[in-house]
Design a protein around this motif. Sequence first.
Motif, PDB file in Angstrom:
ATOM      1  N   MET A 293       0.848  -1.190   0.000  1.00 18.67           N
ATOM      2  CA  MET A 293       0.000   0.000   0.000  1.00 18.67           C
ATOM      3  C   MET A 293       0.886   1.245   0.000  1.00 18.67           C
ATOM      4  SD  MET A 293      -3.025  -1.309   0.081  1.00 18.67           S
ATOM      5  CE  MET A 293      -4.030   0.149   0.411  1.00 18.67           C
ATOM      6  N   GLY A 294       0.408   2.284  -0.657  1.00 12.06           N
ATOM      7  CA  GLY A 294       1.229   3.479  -0.736  1.00 12.06           C
ATOM      8  C   GLY A 294       0.423   4.751  -0.746  1.00 12.06           C
ATOM      9  N   TRP A 295       1.135   5.828  -0.493  1.00 12.54           N
ATOM     10  CA  TRP A 295       0.573   7.161  -0.601  1.00 12.54           C
ATOM     11  C   TRP A 295       1.396   7.954  -1.620  1.00 12.54           C
ATOM     12  CZ3 TRP A 295      -3.897   8.823   1.538  1.00 12.54           C
ATOM     13  CH2 TRP A 295      -4.432   8.098   2.595  1.00 12.54           C
TER      14      TRP A 295
ATOM     15  N   THR B  20       8.597  -0.379   5.488  1.00 12.29           N
ATOM     16  CA  THR B  20       8.173   0.950   5.048  1.00 12.29           C
ATOM     17  C   THR B  20       9.293   1.661   4.299  1.00 12.29           C
ATOM     18  OG1 THR B  20       8.824   1.938   7.164  1.00 12.29           O
ATOM     19  CG2 THR B  20       6.537   1.215   6.945  1.00 12.29           C
ATOM     20  N   ASN B  21       8.887   2.589   3.460  1.00 15.24           N
ATOM     21  CA  ASN B  21       9.833   3.402   2.720  1.00 15.24           C
ATOM     22  C   ASN B  21       9.209   4.779   2.520  1.00 15.24           C
ATOM     23  OD1 ASN B  21      12.403   3.582   1.357  1.00 15.24           O
ATOM     24  ND2 ASN B  21      11.218   3.839  -0.522  1.00 15.24           N
ATOM     25  N   TYR B  22      10.059   5.807   2.491  1.00 16.56           N
ATOM     26  CA  TYR B  22       9.571   7.174   2.404  1.00 16.56           C
ATOM     27  C   TYR B  22      10.374   7.984   1.399  1.00 16.56           C
ATOM     28  CZ  TYR B  22       7.358   5.999   6.844  1.00 16.56           C
ATOM     29  OH  TYR B  22       6.609   5.402   7.818  1.00 16.56           O
TER      30      TYR B  22
ATOM     31  N   TYR C 294       5.628  10.098  -5.482  1.00 17.07           N
ATOM     32  CA  TYR C 294       5.640   9.100  -4.421  1.00 17.07           C
ATOM     33  C   TYR C 294       5.836   9.744  -3.056  1.00 17.07           C
ATOM     34  CZ  TYR C 294       7.870   5.496  -1.530  1.00 17.07           C
ATOM     35  OH  TYR C 294       8.223   4.654  -0.519  1.00 17.07           O
ATOM     36  N   VAL C 295       5.135   9.257  -2.047  1.00 18.55           N
ATOM     37  CA  VAL C 295       5.300   9.739  -0.679  1.00 18.55           C
ATOM     38  C   VAL C 295       5.814   8.624   0.233  1.00 18.55           C
ATOM     39  CG1 VAL C 295       4.123  10.668   1.355  1.00 18.55           C
ATOM     40  CG2 VAL C 295       3.515  11.497  -0.944  1.00 18.55           C
ATOM     41  N   ALA C 296       5.092   7.498   0.260  1.00 19.71           N
ATOM     42  CA  ALA C 296       5.477   6.428   1.190  1.00 19.71           C
ATOM     43  C   ALA C 296       4.805   5.126   0.784  1.00 19.71           C
ATOM     44  CB  ALA C 296       5.074   6.785   2.616  1.00 19.71           C
ATOM     45  N   THR C 297       5.430   4.007   1.170  1.00 21.95           N
ATOM     46  CA  THR C 297       4.835   2.702   0.954  1.00 21.95           C
ATOM     47  C   THR C 297       5.012   1.835   2.189  1.00 21.95           C
ATOM     48  OG1 THR C 297       6.871   1.960  -0.095  1.00 21.95           O
ATOM     49  CG2 THR C 297       5.051   2.548  -1.552  1.00 21.95           C
ATOM     50  N   ILE C 298       4.125   0.863   2.306  1.00 17.35           N
ATOM     51  CA  ILE C 298       4.245  -0.159   3.340  1.00 17.35           C
ATOM     52  C   ILE C 298       3.881  -1.494   2.700  1.00 17.35           C
ATOM     53  CG2 ILE C 298       1.876   0.288   4.184  1.00 17.35           C
ATOM     54  CD1 ILE C 298       2.967  -0.467   7.012  1.00 17.35           C
ATOM     55  N   THR C 299       4.763  -2.468   2.872  1.00 12.23           N
ATOM     56  CA  THR C 299       4.532  -3.774   2.263  1.00 12.23           C
ATOM     57  C   THR C 299       3.621  -4.624   3.140  1.00 12.23           C
ATOM     58  OG1 THR C 299       6.394  -4.858   3.356  1.00 12.23           O
ATOM     59  CG2 THR C 299       6.858  -3.649   1.304  1.00 12.23           C
ATOM     60  N   SER C 300       3.264  -5.794   2.613  1.00  6.05           N
ATOM     61  CA  SER C 300       2.464  -6.725   3.395  1.00  6.05           C
ATOM     62  C   SER C 300       3.242  -7.223   4.607  1.00  6.05           C
ATOM     63  CB  SER C 300       2.027  -7.907   2.526  1.00  6.05           C
ATOM     64  OG  SER C 300       3.160  -8.548   1.983  1.00  6.05           O
TER      65      SER C 300
END
Length: 113
Positions: free
Chosen positions: A33-35, A56-58, A46-52
Amino acid sequence: QVQLVESGGGLVQAGGSLRLSCAASGSISMLAMGWYRQAPGKQRVYVATITSGLSTNYADSVKGRFTISRDNAKNTVYLQMNSLKPDDTAVYYCKAGGTIAYWGQGTQVTVSS
């Protein structure tokens, strides 16, 4: 198919905080999921992602100020935004998945100086 609905945007003064939510119509437990955000006259970035697996990454521009999290039981992803700056003003979009991706309709965030 997953439908996404963002909420939590609004008008805030510089230095303030907002928490965005992205509610999904189905299970997101296996999805990254990402923002992302799109400022007026600019491309969506791109702002941020979180995997299952909860990695996280920013983007560098928000690192240390924004936090992405997820609640799979509620099929919801969050973006906690602190120390907001006028440059953070944009429409914020939620994204589910990768190669096959689903997008929400966006929520407006406006940061006044």
